[in-house]
Write a protein that holds these residues in place. Structure first.
Motif, PDB file in Angstrom:
ATOM      1  N   HIS A 468     -42.479  22.697 -29.656  1.00  0.00           N
ATOM      2  CA  HIS A 468     -42.207  23.250 -28.528  1.00  0.00           C
ATOM      3  C   HIS A 468     -41.937  23.754 -26.969  1.00  0.00           C
ATOM      4  O   HIS A 468     -40.858  23.678 -26.156  1.00  0.00           O
ATOM      5  CB  HIS A 468     -42.095  24.577 -29.608  1.00  0.00           C
ATOM      6  N   HIS A 469     -43.412  23.299 -27.140  1.00  0.00           N
ATOM      7  CA  HIS A 469     -43.373  23.267 -25.796  1.00  0.00           C
ATOM      8  C   HIS A 469     -43.191  22.314 -24.838  1.00  0.00           C
ATOM      9  O   HIS A 469     -42.488  21.519 -23.763  1.00  0.00           O
ATOM     10  CB  HIS A 469     -44.864  23.118 -25.394  1.00  0.00           C
ATOM     11  N   GLU A 470     -43.204  21.344 -25.697  1.00  0.00           N
ATOM     12  CA  GLU A 470     -42.701  19.409 -25.209  1.00  0.00           C
ATOM     13  C   GLU A 470     -41.118  19.851 -24.312  1.00  0.00           C
ATOM     14  O   GLU A 470     -40.494  18.947 -23.575  1.00  0.00           O
ATOM     15  CB  GLU A 470     -42.703  18.009 -26.061  1.00  0.00           C
ATOM     16  N   ARG A 471     -40.245  20.217 -25.924  1.00  0.00           N
ATOM     17  CA  ARG A 471     -39.333  20.541 -25.150  1.00  0.00           C
ATOM     18  C   ARG A 471     -38.639  21.507 -23.759  1.00  0.00           C
ATOM     19  O   ARG A 471     -37.945  20.949 -23.216  1.00  0.00           O
ATOM     20  CB  ARG A 471     -38.581  20.513 -26.481  1.00  0.00           C
ATOM     21  N   THR A 472     -39.039  22.563 -24.462  1.00  0.00           N
ATOM     22  CA  THR A 472     -39.462  24.059 -23.223  1.00  0.00           C
ATOM     23  C   THR A 472     -39.742  23.558 -22.171  1.00  0.00           C
ATOM     24  O   THR A 472     -39.150  24.010 -20.763  1.00  0.00           O
ATOM     25  CB  THR A 472     -39.465  25.066 -23.547  1.00  0.00           C
TER      26      THR A 472
END
Length: 879
Positions: A468-472
Motif C-alpha cells: 500500500h505504501h509503495e503504491r500511494t
C-alpha cells in the motif's frame, strides 16, 4: 582429548547490545536510549496461588468440549489402530501421540471426535483444540482454563490463562487432547515435549515432517458401501434406504469420489429438499459443473456439490450467500458472530441465514462463532466473480473502526479475536488490489502483535502494508522505507534470514540514495543490516558495516559521544565473535577508559564496558585478569544498582562462569545456585535469563560429576524452552544440544547421538548450513560418532566442519583451530599419524601466535603433538 567444547556451555549474559543512532525510537527494534539489555515480551509466570489452583482443581466427571457425536461410518480399522497406539502402554502416560493425516474433507476431524466420544468415559477430561496455528492453539487452551477455573479466568489475561491450562495438563493425568488440523509439526513440538500425563491425538494434512516416535496413519476415502451408507444416513434422516435408493447412492458416492465432506453436503442438500431424489440430484450434478473450480480432485468435487447448494440458497436466502462469500476471505475458524452483524442490521435475519447454512452443512456454528471448512473456503475463493472479499474488508474495517486503541503493554481480547481475520485478509490480497479500506489497520495490528511478542505473525500484515505504501507514497518515501525495515525485521524474527538480509540490503541502499550516507536513519539501517548478518553468522560482512557506521558516527558526533561508543562496542563484540581477541581487547579497553572519563567510574555503561573487557580476557584464557575484573564489576553493581538488579545478576553469573573455567567448581556452583534463585524471584520461572541460569547450573553439576542431577535439570530446562520460546528457537536448539551433551557425559551415547542428529537437522533448517551454531552442532555430533567408534563418519564430519569454519570464520579463528585439532585427533585414532602430526603442528603454531604460549588451548595442543610424535617414534622403532 576431551572432545569439542559443548556448544551450550555458559555464555556471557552481558556484552554489547544493539543501540540506535538517534534518541527518537523509530522501527521495531529502535530504542530511545543509550543502551539496553535484553528485551523480553510475552512470557508469563503465574503467581503461587494460581499454580496451586492448577494443581488442585479437579475436572468434573465428563468434562469436554466435543459437541454432538458426529456421524462416522466405517473406519473400523483406523479406530482400532488409534486404540492400539493410545493404549499401548496400558496407562495414561503419553508414550505415543498418533497423527492421522489426509487431504481436506477426508474426515480426519470426524474420526478423531468419534474416537473421543467412544472413549470419553475412560478419560478425566476430553478437550478438542484447534491446532491450525500457534495462536489458535493457544486460544483453545485458554478456553480450558475458562471451563475449569471460570472465576479466576474472568480476571486473568489470555497468556495467564494459557499458562494455567498448560500447568493443569502437566499436573493432572488421564486426559485426552485432540490437536486438530495441525498445519506445521513445529507448532506442536512444545506440547509434545511437555504434556506427559495424558493422550494426544493429532489430525493434519501433513504426511511428512513429524518427529520420530510419532506414529502416523493415512486416512483415505471411504469404501463404496460405507460412502453410500453415509450419504443415505444424511439424506434419509436415518430411515433405511430402498434397494433403488441404495443403488443410486452408490453411484452418486462414486461420482463424489467417496469424499466424506462432499457426501455430507450432498446429503444435507437432499435432506433439505426431499422432493428431489438421489438419482435426480446426481443428474443435476453431472450437468452443472463449476467451470471456475480448479485444483485437486477434492476441490473440484466439493465445487460441484457447492454449485447445487448455492443455486438453491441464492433464491431461498440471499443473505446466506453473502455471509458465505464473506467467510471465505476470513480465517476459517472462530469468526465472531458480532463481526458478521455488519452485513445486516437485522439480528433475526443473520441468525436465520446462519441457521440455513448450518442445515446445509456449509458451516459449523456455535452461539458466538462461525467456522468454515478449509476445503470449502478454497473453493469459494477460487470461484469466479466472488464479491466476498470487499464484504470481508467492509466488516473488518467497521469492526476495527469501533475498537479503541489497544493498550501499550496489556492484552486486548477484542483485538485478539479480530487480528487473525485481518491477517487472513492481508495474506490473500490480490497483487492488483488497490482499494482495501482495512489497510489503515494493518500497521496498528502489526504493532500490537509486536508488543505482544508475536512479530513473526506480522509478516502478511507488513507485506500488505508495504504494498500500500509503495503504491500511494512511492518506493523511496521515508515511511515506505520504515515499513520495509519493519518487514525485514519480521522476516529475521521468523527465521527467514535470506529474505531478511535481502530486504535489509535494499533498505540500506534506498536510505543511502534518498537520505544520504550519514543521515541518522541511514546509520540505523546500516546497523540493522549488520545485526542481520551477525545473526546469520556472516561476520565477514557484518564487521565492515560496523566499521563504517563507527567511522561515520565518530565524524558526526565526536569520539566520545554515547552513540559513537555504542558503535565501537558493537564492533568490538563482532571482533570477539570472529575470534579476533586482540583487536576486541584493544577496543574494549579504549571504550572503558572513555566511559570512565566521560560518564564516571560507576555509571551503568561504564560497568558494562568493564564486564565486556573481563569477558574478552576470559575468552583469551587470561583468567588471572578476568576474575578480578568480574569481582570488581559485581561489587560495584551490588553497591550502585542493588543485589537483585538484572545487571547485578548478570555479573554474578559471569563471575561464576569464570570460576568454573578456572576449575573452581565449588564456588561456581554456589554462585550459579544463588543467581538462579534470584532470577526466579525477580524475573520469573520461565524468563529466558532464568532458563539460561538453570542451564548453567546444570553444566556446573556435570562438571562436579553429578551427571544424574545435571541431566534432570537439562531435561526440565529444555521443556521450558520449548514451551516459552518454541521448538525451533535458537535458544531451544542450544538447550537441546546441551541435553545431548548431558546424555553423552552420562555414557548414554545412543540417546546423545540421536538428539545431536535431530538438533543438527533443525539448525541446518532454521539457521543455515554454515551458521556458527550449526557448525558447533556438526562438531558435537562428530565427537559422539568418535566416542561410539564410528571413526569414518566422525572424520567425514570433522573434515566438513573444518572446511566450513575456514571459509566462514577464517583460518586462525579459535573454533577453526579447535576443528583442526579435532580432525588431527580423529586421524590419530585411525592410526594415520602422518596426517595427524602436521595438523597438530599447524594448530600449535597458530595458537601460540593468536592465543599466546601459556593459554590452556595452546598447552593442550602442545601435549597432543608431543604424544603423537612419541607414538610415531615407537612405531618406527618397532619397524
Amino acid at each position: 582429548m576431551t572432545g569439542p567444547t559443548p556448544t551450550a556451555n555458559p555464555t556471557p549474559t552481558t556484552g554489547p547490545t544493539p543501540t540506535t543512532a538517534t534518541a527518537t525510537a523509530t522501527g521495531p527494534r529502535s530504542i530511545a536510549a543509550g543502551s539496553i539489555g535484553t528485551a523480553i515480551t510475552g512470557n508469563v509466570v503465574l503467581a503461587a496461588d494460581a499454580l496451586t489452583s492448577a494443581r488442585d482443581t479437579p475436572a468434573p466427571p465428563g468434562t469436554n468440549n466435543l459437541g454432538p457425536r458426529p456421524l462416522c461410518v466405517g473406519r473400523e480399522d483406523e479406530l482400532a489402530w488409534l486404540r492400539r497406539v493410545l493404549a499401548a502402554d496400558g496407562s495414561s502416560a503419553v508414550t505415543q501421540a498418533p497423527a492421522v493425516h489426509g487431504l481436506g474433507g477426508i474426515g480426519k476431524t470426524t474420526l478423531a471426535l468419534h474416537y473421543a466420544h467412544c472413549h470419553r468415559g475412560e478419560y478425566a477430561l476430553t478437550w478438542w483444540v484447534n491446532a491450525e496455528s500457534p495462536a489458535r492453539l493457544e486460544q483453545s487452551l485458554t478456553a480450558l482454563t475458562a471451563r475449569l477455573a471460570p472465576t479466576w479466568a474472568a480476571g486473568a489475561a489470555g497468556p495467564e490463562q494459557l499458562s494455567w491450562a498448560l500447568n493443569w495438563l502437566q499436573w493432572h493425568h488421564g486426559w485426552l487432547v485432540i490437536l486438530d488440523n495441525a498445519e506445521d509439526p513445529r507448532d506442536l513440538h512444545p506440547y509434545l515435549g511437555s504434556l506427559t500425563g495424558g493422550h494426544l491425538l493429532i489430525t493434519t494434512r501433513r504426511a511428512v515432517g513429524w518427529p520420530r516416535g510419532i506414529p502416523t496413519r493415512a486416512l483415505g476415502t471411504l469404501a463404496p458401501d460405507e460412502a453410500a451408507t453415509l450419504l443415505c444416513d444424511h439424506a434419509l434422516h436415518g430411515a433405511p434406504p430402498t434397494p433403488r435408493q441404495l443403488l443410486d447412492a452408490r453411484a452418486l458416492a462414486a461420482d463424489l469420489g467417496h469424499l466424506p465432506l462432499a457426501l455430507d453436503q450432498a446429503g444435507a442438500y437432499l435432506a433439505q429438499n426431499r422432493t428431489i431424489s438421489i438419482e435426480a440430484y446426481r443428474r443435476r450434478l453431472g450437468t452443472k459443473l463449476d467451470k471456475a473450480a480448479e485444483g485437486i480432485d477434492a476441490e473440484r468435487t466439493v465445487a460441484r456439490v457447492w454449485t447445487q447448494t448455492l443455486a438453491m440458497l441464492t433464491t431461498r436466502d440471499p443473505l446466506a450467500i453473502t455471509v458465505l462469500h464473506t467467510l471465505a476471505w476470513l480465517a476459517p475458524d472462530d469468526v465472531p458472530v458480532t463481526l458478521l452483524q455488519h452485513l445486516d442490521d437485522e439480528d433475526d435475519s443473520l441468525a436465520e441465514a446462519l441457521g440455513t447454512l448450518g442445515s446445509y452443512s456449509m458451516i459449523a456454528l456455535t452461539p458466538d462463532s462461525v467456522s468454515l471448512h478449509r476445503l470449502l473456503q478454497t473453493v469459494l475463493r477460487g470461484s469466479g466473480g466472488n464479491p466476498g472479499r470487499s464484504q470481508a474488508e467492509h466488516v473488518l474495517t467497521a469492526a476495527f473502526d469501533a475498537l479503541p486503541e489497544p493498550p501499550e503493554h496489556l492484552p486486548a481480547p477484542a483485538w485478539d479475536a479480530l487480528v487473525p481475520h485481518l491477517i487472513a485478509l492481508a495474506a490473500t490480497a490480490p497483487p492488483d488490489h488497490h482499494d482495501d479500506p482495512a489497510v489503515k489497520h494493518y500497521g496498528t495490528a502489526a504493532r500490537y502483535l509486536n508488543r505482544r511478542g508475536h512479530n513473526a505473525r506480522t509478516i502478511a500484515l507488513r507485506e500488505a502494508h508495504l504494498a500500500h505504501h509503495e503504491r500511494t507514497l512511492g518506493n523511496t518515501h521515508p515511511d515506505t522505507l520504515l515499513v520495509r525495515g519493519d518487514l525485514a525485521y519480521a522476516y529475521e524474527v521468523a527465521g527467514d534470514l535470506a529474505r531478511a538480509i535481502a530486504l535489509s540490503e535494499a533498505v540500506l541502499t534506498q536510505h543511502e540514495q534518498t537520505l544520504g550516507d550519514t543521515d541518522p536513519r541511514t546509520l540505523i539501517a546500516r546497523t540493522d543490516l549488520a545485526y542481520a548478518y551477525r545473526t546469520a553468522g556472516n561476520l565477514a560482512r557484518a564487521i565492515p558495516l560496523f566499521r563504517t557506521t563507527l567511522a561515520q558516527r565518530e565524524q558526526a558526533f565526536g569520539d566520545t559521544h554515547p552513540q559513537t561508543l555504542n558503535s565501537r562496542s558493537d564492533l568490538a563484540h563482532a571482533y570477539r565473535m570472529a575470534g579476533n581477541l586482540e583487536r576486541a581487547t584493544a577496543l574494549y579497553e579504549s571504550i572503558l577508559a572513555q566511559r570512565e572519563q566521560t560518564l564516571g567510574e560507576t555509571h551503568p555503561q561504564t560497568l558494562s564496558s568493564r564486564s565486556d573487557l573481563a569477558y574478552v580476557h576470559r575468552a583469551a584464557g587470561d583468567l588471572a585478569r578476568a576474575i578480578p575484573l568480574f569481582r570488581t564489576t559485581l561489587a560495584q553493581r551490588e553497591q550502585t544498582l542493588g543485589d537483585t538488579h538484572r545487571d547485578t545478576l548478570n555479573s554474578r553469573n559471569d563471575l561464576a562462569q569464570a570460576y568454573q573455567a578456572a576449575g573452581d567448581v565449588e564456588h561456581a556452583t554456589a554462585l550459579f545456585e544463588a543467581t538462579l534463585a534470584q532470577r526466579e524471584q525477580t524475573l520469573g520461572d520461565t524468563h529466558p535469563q532464568t532458563l539460561r541460569s538453570r542451564e548453567n547450573l546444570a553444566y556446573a553439576y556435570d562438571a562436579a560429576g553429578d551427571t544424574e542431577r545435571a541431566t534432570a535439570l537439562f531435561e526440565a530446562t529444555l521443556a521450558q524452552h520449548e514451551q516459552v520460546l518454541g521448538d525451533s528457537h535458537p535458544d531451544t536448539l542450544r538447550c537441546r544440544n546441551s541435553l545431548a551433551f548431558a546424555y553423552r557425559s552420562a555414557g548414554d551415547l545412543e540417546r546423545a547421538t540421536a538428539l545431536y542428529e535431530t538438533t543438527l537437522a533443525q539448525r541446518e533448517q532454521v539457521l543455515g548450513d554454515t551458521h556458527p551454531d550449526t557448525l558447533n552442532g556438526r562438531s558435537d555430533l562428530a565427537y559422539a560418532y568418535q566416542l561410539a567408534g564410528d571413526l569414518e563418519r566422525a572424520t567425514a564430519l570433522y573434515e566438513t566442519t573444518l572446511a566450513q569454519r575456514e571459509q566462514t570464520l577464517g583460518d586462525a579463528h579459535p573454533q577453526t583451530l579447535s576443528s583442526r585439532s579435532d580432525l588431527a585427533r580423529a586421524y590419530q585414532l585411525a592410526g594415520d599419524l602422518e596426517r595427524a602430526i602436521p595438523l597438530y603442528e599447524t594448530t600449535l603454531a597458530q595458537r601460540e601466535q593468536t592465543l599466546g604460549h601459556t593459554h590452556p588451548d595452546t598447552e593442550r595442543s602442545r601435549r597432543y603433538l608431543t604424544r603423537a610424535r612419541a607414538a610415531l617414534a615407537r612405531r618406527h622403532r618397532r619397524r
